[in-house]
Design a protein around this motif. Structure first.
Motif, PDB file in Angstrom:
ATOM      1  N   ILE A 269       0.838  -1.204   0.000  1.00 53.92           N
ATOM      2  CA  ILE A 269       0.000   0.000   0.000  1.00 53.92           C
ATOM      3  C   ILE A 269       0.870   1.251   0.000  1.00 53.92           C
ATOM      4  O   ILE A 269       0.564   2.246  -0.680  1.00 53.92           O
ATOM      5  N   MET A 272       2.188   1.939  -3.449  1.00 54.89           N
ATOM      6  CA  MET A 272       1.145   2.546  -4.286  1.00 54.89           C
ATOM      7  C   MET A 272       0.985   4.029  -3.951  1.00 54.89           C
ATOM      8  O   MET A 272       0.775   4.865  -4.837  1.00 54.89           O
ATOM      9  N   SER A 273       1.107   4.357  -2.670  1.00 48.47           N
ATOM     10  CA  SER A 273       0.948   5.746  -2.242  1.00 48.47           C
ATOM     11  C   SER A 273       2.110   6.611  -2.717  1.00 48.47           C
ATOM     12  O   SER A 273       1.895   7.731  -3.195  1.00 48.47           O
ATOM     13  N   LEU A 285      -4.418   9.462   2.310  1.00 45.87           N
ATOM     14  CA  LEU A 285      -4.330   8.517   3.422  1.00 45.87           C
ATOM     15  C   LEU A 285      -4.352   9.231   4.772  1.00 45.87           C
ATOM     16  O   LEU A 285      -4.943   8.739   5.743  1.00 45.87           O
ATOM     17  N   VAL A 441      -3.138   1.867   8.770  1.00 46.33           N
ATOM     18  CA  VAL A 441      -3.130   3.039   7.900  1.00 46.33           C
ATOM     19  C   VAL A 441      -2.108   4.062   8.386  1.00 46.33           C
ATOM     20  O   VAL A 441      -1.431   4.712   7.589  1.00 46.33           O
ATOM     21  N   VAL A 444       1.149   2.957   7.071  1.00 44.39           N
ATOM     22  CA  VAL A 444       1.305   3.237   5.644  1.00 44.39           C
ATOM     23  C   VAL A 444       1.720   4.693   5.442  1.00 44.39           C
ATOM     24  O   VAL A 444       2.640   4.995   4.670  1.00 44.39           O
ATOM     25  N   ASP A 448       5.198   5.731   3.672  1.00 38.08           N
ATOM     26  CA  ASP A 448       5.311   6.436   2.381  1.00 38.08           C
ATOM     27  C   ASP A 448       5.884   7.835   2.549  1.00 38.08           C
ATOM     28  O   ASP A 448       6.672   8.290   1.716  1.00 38.08           O
TER      29      ASP A 448
END
Length: 535
Positions: A269, A272-273, A285, A441, A444, A448
């Motif tokens: 994830i 992707m971010s 996010l 989350v 993530v 990122d």
């Protein structure tokens, strides 16, 4: 100045004598745009550490824990004095004439709405840590799990107040001041002085063009290594907490395979971010994070005692204000075990995280005045952290005093503390699952945003490095965490964390010098503003 270095530093060149050499050191290889000394040396050091830890996890853990303990025992005065200095310096900037200086110049406009800006600051800086410690930490202090703050007697009314106040001390003004100094310094010298967005640039007023040489390389390498170690450690610890929560709910059986699976999921994830960038990835996010966090917070407040929440909130902030000076003192402490094991450790940990969080804050803060910046980075997060600690930690302490739930038997497993508190609330399974989602989350967004920061430093301060380079660092965080967790377990993660804390020592000195350099830079701009206003 070459075309490549021009894109790195921007069009503005307020320092006429700057060599702007850093862009000339970049090399393009296989889709990467890397700053040769920093990228190569950082990658080699990280590789050596991972291989060495996997080959001898016990020896690495012993050696790095020894280095961490030596750092904390011998330099407690530096961390404590530095932490106090950073708070005073940041508060002063709110009121000094330099508070009117705008990041990016007088005509600069904010790139993000105030709400999205704050969401990104909070998600990158504190979110995941509060999920892990907002229950466990006050419970530990109240029950004398590893000493009590200021030597107060455990399991008393005074212990409850001080448990909340001391937790707030560790999550309030001091850590955010560390982040604020790094963030404002990087933003000012990048967007007001046209220097690359990398840590070395902050020291131009002190070092001049020597920042392009070995001294500057060393500063950036320390920043990269501290950041990757801190992120990988947190990723591993977060996977353990999420796995413990899922096992507590009976959804999985906790084990290495589940924890590694969680790390892989988070990493995918995060990749992707980072591909989508700040606006399409991290901002989205972070806004999701804050929405879920608000729902969870309101639920815990309203299903518990609302009056009890406000009583605890007043008690917590009163205790924080009353004890901020004695908790910030390091001379003649009777609770040396506690303040070495908690406060000094925290300060070293926050300092080691400051390059990552500070640079991310810098990237999203263009267009804000110094006063707006400091109020948003220092004051507002402190208040929000206080509300969160009161809702979760205060609820847990109330349960212990009422002899309700598993926590009344004391703190057993830190990753389970939040779920044990929630077990005594209605809709336990639902809110526990929501907490696990929030943990994931938050991780993530940390991963990122951290990848974007490391990518920028290793690209010589460029904000538009190639996508493969972003993917590389996001992947590396997951690979390091998963590899160490699989090969060395808790000992390897402990060694990684000890390494990050030890890296906080040289960066504490860097932060102190950063205050001097930032003051020198802001003073010049403040004087120009004053002259312009009088003209």
């Amino acid at each position: 100045m070459t075309e490549r270095s021009q894109s790195s530093v921007g069009a503005a060149r307020p320092y006429d004598d700057v060599d702007y050499q850093i862009g000339q050191d970049n090399i393009q290889i296989a889709g990467f745009d890397i700053h040769n000394p920093v990228f190569g040396i950082s990658a080699v050091l990280i590789l050596i550490f991972v291989i060495g830890t996997l080959m001898a996890p016990e020896a690495a853990n012993t050696m790095l824990l020894g280095a961490r303990n030596w750092t904390i025992d011998h330099f407690d005065w530096l961390f404590m004095a530095g932490g106090n200095l950073f708070v005073i310096f940041c508060l002063a900037l709110i009121f000094l004439p330099a508070s009117k200086v705008r990041i990016g110049g007088a005509d600069a406009k904010p790139e993000f709405s105030t709400l999205s800006w704050f969401a990104m600051l909070f998600a990158a800086g504190m979110g995941i840590g509060l999920m892990f410690w907002s229950v466990a930490e006050p419970v530990a202090y109240f029950t004398d799990w590893y000493g009590t703050p200021l030597g107060v007697a455990a399991n008393t009314a005074e212990a409850k107040s001080l448990a909340l106040g001391a937790t707030m001390f560790h999550w309030g003004l001091h850590p955010w001041a560390m982040y604020g100094i790094v963030g404002l310094s990087l933003a000012f010298f990048a967007y007001n002085k046209g220097l690359p967005l990398t840590v070395r640039s902050v020291f131009y007023p002190i070092l001049g063009n020597r920042i392009w040489g070995p001294i500057g390389h060393t500063i950036d390498i320390i920043a990269v290594v501290a950041t990757i170690f801190g992120l990988a450690t947190s990723l591993g610890l977060g996977a353990q907490q999420a796995a413990s929560g899922l096992a507590y709910l009976g959804l999985v059986e906790n084990g290495i395979s589940v924890q590694i699976g969680i790390i892989v999921f988070i990493t995918v994830i995060a990749i992707m971010s980072v591909i989508r960038g700040l606006d399409g990835g991290v901002k989205v996010l972070s806004n999701i994070n804050m929405g879920i966090a608000l729902v969870l917070l309101l639920f815990v407040v309203f299903v518990g005692s609302i009056s009890g929440f406000f009583v605890n909130l007043l008690d917590m902030f009163t205790s924080y204000a009353k004890n901020i000076v004695p908790l910030g003192n390091w001379v003649g402490r009777e609770d040396e075990t506690w303040f070495h094991g908690w406060t000094v450790f925290y300060w070293a940990w926050w300092i080691s995280w400051s390059p990552f969080v500070g640079m991310f804050i810098a990237r999203v803060s263009k267009g804000r005045t110094v006063r707006e910046f400091m109020l948003a980075v220092l004051i507002i997060p402190t208040v929000v952290c206080g509300i969160w600690v009161t809702a979760f930690g205060g609820n847990a302490l109330d349960q212990i005093q009422a002899n309700v739930g598993e926590l009344s038997d004391g703190l057993t497993e830190v990753p389970l503390a939040m779920f044990q508190m929630m077990d005594s609330l209605p809709l336990t399974s639902l809110i526990s699952f929501l907490a696990i989602v929030l943990v994931l989350v938050f991780f993530v967004t940390s991963s990122d945003s951290g990848s974007l920061v490391i990518d920028g430093i290793t690209a010589g301060g460029k904000e538009d490095a190639p996508v493969p380079q972003r993917v590389f660092w996001a992947t590396m965080e997951g690979v390091i965490a998963a590899t160490l967790l699989f090969g060395g377990g808790a000992q390897a993660l402990g060694a990684l964390q000890a390494g990050a804390v030890t890296a906080g020592l040289p960066f504490a000195i860097i932060l102190i010098l950063m205050c001097v350099s930032l003051y020198m830079g802001l003073s010049g701009d403040a004087k120009r503003l004053a002259r312009a206003a009088q003209a």
